[in-house]
Design a protein around this motif. Structure first.
Motif, short mmCIF file in Angstrom:
data_model
loop_
_atom_site.label_atom_id
_atom_site.label_comp_id
_atom_site.label_asym_id
_atom_site.label_seq_id
_atom_site.Cartn_x
_atom_site.Cartn_y
_atom_site.Cartn_z
N ARG A 15 16.14 2.15 13.75
CA ARG A 15 16.09 1.29 12.55
C ARG A 15 17.20 1.65 11.57
NH1 ARG A 15 10.99 1.90 9.36
NH2 ARG A 15 12.01 3.91 9.23
N HIS A 16 17.77 2.84 11.76
CA HIS A 16 18.76 3.32 10.79
C HIS A 16 20.20 3.21 11.29
CE1 HIS A 16 15.71 4.96 8.11
NE2 HIS A 16 15.12 5.51 9.16
N GLY A 17 20.38 2.85 12.57
CA GLY A 17 21.73 2.79 13.14
C GLY A 17 21.67 3.26 14.57
N GLY A 29 -1.76 4.94 6.11
CA GLY A 29 -1.98 6.29 6.64
C GLY A 29 -0.76 7.19 6.53
N TYR A 30 0.37 6.63 6.17
CA TYR A 30 1.61 7.41 6.03
C TYR A 30 2.66 6.50 5.39
CZ TYR A 30 2.96 4.78 10.19
OH TYR A 30 3.23 3.77 11.06
N GLY A 31 3.83 7.06 5.11
CA GLY A 31 4.97 6.24 4.69
C GLY A 31 5.10 6.01 3.19
N ASP A 56 -0.41 -1.51 17.95
CA ASP A 56 -0.11 -0.31 18.73
C ASP A 56 -0.01 0.89 17.81
OD1 ASP A 56 0.06 -1.83 20.95
OD2 ASP A 56 2.25 -2.04 20.91
N LYS A 57 0.63 0.65 16.67
CA LYS A 57 0.84 1.73 15.72
C LYS A 57 -0.17 1.54 14.59
CE LYS A 57 4.98 3.76 13.74
NZ LYS A 57 6.41 3.50 13.46
N GLN A 58 -0.98 2.54 14.35
CA GLN A 58 -2.06 2.42 13.35
C GLN A 58 -1.53 2.78 11.96
OE1 GLN A 58 -5.34 1.34 13.64
NE2 GLN A 58 -4.58 0.53 15.56
N ARG A 59 -1.11 1.77 11.23
CA ARG A 59 -0.49 2.02 9.92
C ARG A 59 -1.50 2.12 8.79
NH1 ARG A 59 3.10 -1.35 12.77
NH2 ARG A 59 5.16 -0.39 12.87
N PHE A 60 -2.71 1.61 9.01
CA PHE A 60 -3.70 1.53 7.94
C PHE A 60 -5.02 2.10 8.41
CE2 PHE A 60 -0.87 -2.16 8.08
CZ PHE A 60 -0.10 -1.87 6.97
N ASP A 64 25.26 15.37 10.51
CA ASP A 64 25.93 16.52 9.87
C ASP A 64 25.17 16.95 8.63
OD1 ASP A 64 27.77 16.46 11.81
OD2 ASP A 64 29.38 15.54 10.63
N SER A 65 24.78 15.97 7.84
CA SER A 65 24.07 16.27 6.60
C SER A 65 22.71 16.93 6.91
CB SER A 65 23.89 14.97 5.82
OG SER A 65 22.91 15.11 4.85
N ILE A 66 22.00 16.42 7.92
CA ILE A 66 20.69 16.99 8.26
C ILE A 66 20.83 18.42 8.77
CG2 ILE A 66 18.75 16.81 9.90
CD1 ILE A 66 18.99 13.73 9.67
N LEU A 113 0.81 -1.23 0.00
CA LEU A 113 0.00 0.00 0.00
C LEU A 113 0.84 1.28 0.00
CD1 LEU A 113 -2.78 -1.16 2.49
CD2 LEU A 113 -3.02 -0.82 0.01
N ARG A 114 2.10 1.17 0.44
CA ARG A 114 2.95 2.37 0.43
C ARG A 114 3.84 2.44 -0.81
NH1 ARG A 114 5.74 1.93 6.37
NH2 ARG A 114 3.91 2.43 7.63
N HIS A 115 4.29 1.25 -1.25
CA HIS A 115 5.38 1.27 -2.24
C HIS A 115 5.10 0.54 -3.55
CE1 HIS A 115 7.57 2.86 1.15
NE2 HIS A 115 7.48 1.73 1.82
N TYR A 165 9.23 15.44 17.13
CA TYR A 165 10.54 14.79 17.19
C TYR A 165 10.81 14.00 15.92
CZ TYR A 165 9.74 16.02 22.00
OH TYR A 165 9.46 16.74 23.14
N HIS A 166 12.09 13.88 15.60
CA HIS A 166 12.47 13.03 14.47
C HIS A 166 13.65 12.18 14.92
CE1 HIS A 166 13.08 11.89 10.25
NE2 HIS A 166 14.37 11.95 10.53
N GLY A 167 13.49 10.88 14.82
CA GLY A 167 14.59 9.97 15.17
C GLY A 167 15.34 9.60 13.91
N THR A 168 16.65 9.77 13.98
CA THR A 168 17.47 9.41 12.82
C THR A 168 18.70 8.67 13.32
OG1 THR A 168 18.47 10.29 10.79
CG2 THR A 168 18.76 11.61 12.81
N ALA A 169 19.62 8.36 12.42
CA ALA A 169 20.88 7.74 12.85
C ALA A 169 21.92 8.83 13.02
CB ALA A 169 21.34 6.73 11.81
#
Ligand code: HQG
Length: 182
Positions: free
Chosen positions: A139-141, A79-81, A63-67, A109-111, A17-19, A100-104
């Motif tokens: 999930r990214h590191g 619903g997103y992604g 827990d997480k409503q993805r659809f 530096d790039s962000i 549904l997303r990709h 908030y945004h969680g990244t690796a």
């Protein structure tokens, strides 16, 4: 609820549904909706054992409503992604003070130099709470938490959208560096 079968089916639904709806020959309309019985039929034709029943359970119990299901229950969308070209037709709304945004850590530096950009998805995803953001980042590191001055950004003219399946997820086109606090 988090049985391997549930997780596997949920991931499969996200993938379709997303990709890649075309991977099972499924039609998704401009707003991202797919006909639920067709999805089930085409998934099974492609060798996946998926039932409406398990999809209903994933929606009711995750827990997480993805659809999200349409009001008549005949259609489903993520619903997103998304990376496919959809217009979720969400109304812009005023966000909380901060999101908030969680990244690796390796992306930091790039962000900070370029801002947050969607990458392979259509939009940048922000979380309403720290724990969700940390989980996304991990999930990214090695996870790194960024605080986004969302209300300030909104007041500067950037539209914010709240996912209509998962209210803890907010969507924006990008986040320019001045609104990112490390
Ligand atoms: C990073 C999951 C370098 C960004 C989650 C992220 C989420 C940059 C990665 C949803 C950058 C993109 C989306 C820049 C952004 N330089 N890196 N300028 N700008 N990035 O997977 O937000 O569990 O496309 O920090 O919960 O991780 O699947 O996005 O690390 O809500 O339902 O580029 O997916 O939901 O990664 O995750 P992604 P995301 P589910």
């Amino acid at each position: 609820m988090n049985s391997p079968k549930f997780k596997k089916t949920s991931k499969f639904l996200s993938y379709i549904l997303r990709h890649h709806p075309e991977s099972i020959g499924l039609e998704v309309d401009r707003q991202g909706w797919a006909h639920l019985p067709s999805l089930v039929e085409k998934a099974n034709n492609s060798g996946r054992s998926v039932s409406e029943d398990i999809i209903q359970k994933i929606i009711a119990q995750s827990d997480k409503q993805r659809f999200r299901l349409s009001d008549d229950g005949n259609y489903i969308r993520a619903g997103y992604g998304h990376s496919i070209d959809v217009d979720l037709d969400l109304d812009p709304i005023r966000p909380p003070d901060v999101l908030y945004h969680g990244t690796a850590k390796k992306n930091l530096d790039s962000i900070l130099a370029k801002g947050l950009h969607p990458g392979s998805r259509n939009l940048v995803h922000l979380s309403a709470n720290i724990s969700d953001a940390m989980e996304v980042g991990s999930r990214h590191g090695r996870p790194y938490l960024l605080t986004i001055a969302s209300l300030k950004m909104y007041n500067a003219g950037h539209p914010f959208y709240q996912s209509d399946s998962e209210p803890n997820i907010w969507l924006v086109e990008s986040v320019p560096p001045p609104f990112i606090e490390k």
